[in-house]
Design an enzyme around this catalytic site. Sequence first.
Site, PDB file in Angstrom:
ATOM      1  N   SER A  63      39.346   6.414 -25.884  1.00 23.60           N
ATOM      2  CA  SER A  63      39.877   6.975 -24.643  1.00 23.60           C
ATOM      3  C   SER A  63      38.734   7.510 -23.813  1.00 23.60           C
ATOM      4  O   SER A  63      37.702   7.928 -24.347  1.00 23.60           O
ATOM      5  CB  SER A  63      40.881   8.093 -24.931  1.00 23.60           C
ATOM      6  OG  SER A  63      40.263   9.139 -25.656  1.00 23.60           O
ATOM      7  N   GLY A  64      38.919   7.475 -22.507  1.00 21.96           N
ATOM      8  CA  GLY A  64      37.909   7.953 -21.586  1.00 21.96           C
ATOM      9  C   GLY A  64      38.492   8.942 -20.604  1.00 21.96           C
ATOM     10  O   GLY A  64      39.567   9.510 -20.825  1.00 21.96           O
ATOM     11  N   HIS A 122      -5.195   0.089   0.346  1.00 21.31           N
ATOM     12  CA  HIS A 122      -6.242  -0.739   0.927  1.00 21.31           C
ATOM     13  C   HIS A 122      -7.565   0.032   0.943  1.00 21.31           C
ATOM     14  O   HIS A 122      -7.582   1.262   0.839  1.00 21.31           O
ATOM     15  CB  HIS A 122      -5.892  -1.128   2.362  1.00 21.31           C
ATOM     16  CG  HIS A 122      -4.652  -1.960   2.478  1.00 21.31           C
ATOM     17  ND1 HIS A 122      -3.437  -1.435   2.858  1.00 21.31           N
ATOM     18  CD2 HIS A 122      -4.431  -3.280   2.270  1.00 21.31           C
ATOM     19  CE1 HIS A 122      -2.529  -2.389   2.886  1.00 21.31           C
ATOM     20  NE2 HIS A 122      -3.092  -3.517   2.529  1.00 21.31           N
ATOM     21  N   CYS A 127       0.072   3.104   3.841  1.00 16.90           N
ATOM     22  CA  CYS A 127       0.508   2.474   5.091  1.00 16.90           C
ATOM     23  C   CYS A 127       1.713   1.574   4.911  1.00 16.90           C
ATOM     24  O   CYS A 127       2.262   1.071   5.897  1.00 16.90           O
ATOM     25  CB  CYS A 127      -0.639   1.695   5.722  1.00 16.90           C
ATOM     26  SG  CYS A 127      -1.191   0.266   4.745  1.00 16.90           S
ATOM     27  N   ASP A 150      31.434   5.981 -12.483  1.00 15.92           N
ATOM     28  CA  ASP A 150      31.416   6.497 -13.860  1.00 15.92           C
ATOM     29  C   ASP A 150      30.479   5.667 -14.731  1.00 15.92           C
ATOM     30  O   ASP A 150      30.812   5.312 -15.860  1.00 15.92           O
ATOM     31  CB  ASP A 150      32.826   6.509 -14.443  1.00 15.92           C
ATOM     32  CG  ASP A 150      32.904   7.336 -15.735  1.00 15.92           C
ATOM     33  OD1 ASP A 150      32.032   8.203 -15.927  1.00 15.92           O
ATOM     34  OD2 ASP A 150      33.814   7.108 -16.532  1.00 15.92           O
ATOM     35  N   CYS A 159      -5.102   3.360  -8.975  1.00 18.08           N
ATOM     36  CA  CYS A 159      -5.432   4.409  -9.939  1.00 18.08           C
ATOM     37  C   CYS A 159      -4.783   4.067 -11.276  1.00 18.08           C
ATOM     38  O   CYS A 159      -3.573   3.846 -11.348  1.00 18.08           O
ATOM     39  CB  CYS A 159      -4.960   5.773  -9.435  1.00 18.08           C
ATOM     40  SG  CYS A 159      -5.225   7.106 -10.624  1.00 18.08           S
ATOM     41  N   CYS A 207       0.850  -1.189   0.000  1.00 15.47           N
ATOM     42  CA  CYS A 207       0.000   0.000   0.000  1.00 15.47           C
ATOM     43  C   CYS A 207       0.887   1.241   0.000  1.00 15.47           C
ATOM     44  O   CYS A 207       1.843   1.329   0.769  1.00 15.47           O
ATOM     45  CB  CYS A 207      -0.922  -0.009   1.215  1.00 15.47           C
ATOM     46  SG  CYS A 207      -1.936   1.483   1.391  1.00 15.47           S
TER      47      CYS A 207
END
Length: 807
Positions: free
Chosen positions: A505-506, A269, A251, A616, A261, A248
């Site tokens: 490349s990084g 509940h 609660c 990363d 919905c 729920c």
Amino acid sequence: MAALSSGSSAEGASLFNGDMEPEPPPPVLGACYAGSGGGDPAIPEEVWNIKQMIKLTQEHIEALLDKFGGEHNPPSIYLEAYEEYTSKLDALQQREQQLLESMGNGTDFSVSSSASTDTVASSSSSSLSVAPSSLSVYQNPTDMSRNNPKSPQKPIVRVFLPNKQRTVVPARCGVTVRDSLKKALMMRGLIPECCAVYRIQDGEKKPIGWDTDISWLTGEELHVEVLENVPLTTHNFVRKTFFTLAFCDFCRKLLFQGFRCQTCGYKFHQRCSTEVPLMCVNYDQLDLLFVSKFFEHHPISQEETTLGETTPASGSYPSVPPSDSVGPPILPSPSPSKSIPIPQPFRPADEDHRNQFGQRDRSSSAPNVHINTIEPVNIDDLIRDQGVRGEGAPLNQLMRCLRKYQSRTPSPLLHSVPSEIVFDFEPGPVFRGSTAGLSATPPASLPGSLTNVKALQKSPGPQRERKSSSSSEDRNRMKTLGRRDSSDDWEIPDGQITVGQRIGSGSFGTVYKGKWHGDVAVKMLNVTAPTPQQLQAFKNEVGVLRKTRHVNILLFMGYSTKPQLAIVTQWCEGSSLYHHLHIIETKFEMIKLIDIARQTAQGMDYLHAKSIIHRDLKSNNIFLHEDLTVKIGDFGLATVKSRWSGSHQFEQLSGSILWMAPEVIRMQDKNPYSFQSDVYAFGIVLYELMTGQLPYSNINNRDQIIFMVGRGYLSPDLSKVRSNCPKAMKRLMAECLKKKRDERPLFPQILASIELLARSLPKIHRSASEPSLNRAGFQTEDFSLYACASPKTPIQAGGYGEFAAFK
């Protein structure tokens, strides 16, 4: 209500109708009246009686508000009594004002006016019965000594709310309209930011600010209306039986039969139906509205844009957002105490606690994985704070994850010292801090931990005598054998790796395709001339990475230190997710996209279970095999992703800005990287999957993105997601991209939500048609002898083989 109507109504009526002789007003009041004009001498007594009635009526109203004002659905008798009291109070105050004005002008009253006074007093006293004890209190008022009597202001303000609702709030001095109406709006599922408030003046609605003092609006009527751009709808509830684990939303208890919905997904509940928000708000579009409104009133100047050029770690970055910002700044929460190793963000307040162990030289065997590992937390606090967000975040999934942590940790290192770290290998003393030289000597057992355990100590003590080491023969044998699973065994000597073509490349190195007993990926790290402290810290981190074995994690195969630091992993035949989405623009089906997200969450859940922060995570570091198996790479390695000054390690802004969490960009904490910062990066990856675009594609200025995301002004536009994206996935994306770090879910909950979503998607199963019989092993010759045509297939002559009866 009985207490409010106590007393004899007959006595009240006789008192104010003149049957009983009223007590004369005080001399000061009488003198004031006498000097004010030559009016009727009975007017002061009439004013006196009206003032007493006003006071009693106000007390009745205040008593009603104290009794029933805080209830969501007050009884109808309260509303009727409240309307009656307020209407009578208005009549009495109007009559009092007329009397005071006539006394000031020196005019005389006609018979009709006195008759109306008797009527008002009679009607008021008939419904508001006053006890004799109550009257005796007000027969000597203290405020009647004022020289210029004025009409008392009304203590309440009437407010008309959306959806044909209304309320009444007290007009207290120093309280803003926002604070006065916040509770009433919250009970109806609204927030002040999505509404506008108006006052009725001369028959016209005039807007007022939410920060206006409500005492200035005493006695007026306010109208609260929802903004035009806010997507506000009503709920579409349907009864639903939840066959999968659900909770729920009010609660947080187990939900089997209840309501849901169809628009916003709120489930509850039947007994919790009174607490459901009355409005159904699309908060995704609401964030876009806030951003657009902000830039309408606060255009970014060139000076503010260049502000992002300063280094965030230097402290020059703005830390406190203005009052117009969407969310408050992120504050560190208290450090928990229990000993289950579930990830929580690093808290700078713990540093003083760690320093009580003193400063000593660093041990060469101490693993330096403190940046990528997190201290234990309290399970109850974790469950209460994180909750179960959205669909498919079951509580037993979280508890199952906690059991995994216990089963994966064979080494005896579970205790309650906040500075300890849990590893999967047998370590020496364990450290956690941002500088080298800190060491901790945990006690042997502590109350409150799950198990009484023993830990190795650096300093000499009784625990070092757990095994006799007096004989030199034993020492020599231990030196000869050594440790079977040492990290030195994973070091690849120089010359064994054949480095091939450059792949890319990084931020932290360059990747090459290499040969070492087959195809491998070699990442040359951007660390030149490492110090001994850096080298040892790097080896300690490798000790954690070598334990990673998972289908969605790139397999770690070894490392090399010469000619430079390098990591060797398995070679992934395929392309990165970034290449698929943004370069060749592969069009994946929605079920494939959800499966990629599931595998990525599964791999990150495994890394977090190993207490490894990726730091990363982005689509460039997520690789897809040809069969769309996800492999996550470039994780861990805090040594490489930090800045070193001598033997000390400091945090720096690392990674790609599009995937950085706001707290990482601000760099206000000593270590802003946490499991929740990885969750934010995963939310950006989900955005890429569901939109096929990079976030903030309409902004070309890198510094502007850093400034706006760090201050909380900018978030990804969730309205660009594909139309067939499930609502549950969109809600999960919004949860992962929360600006507050502690509001984001953890990967156990994320993985459970995606798995539940994948199971709920409709799947088209292959029908058992005739072509499938061929695949089952039948030969075409078997069918040439029999009439196996479908009932709708036209029969042709000679189509039945060699049977003479059909010729």
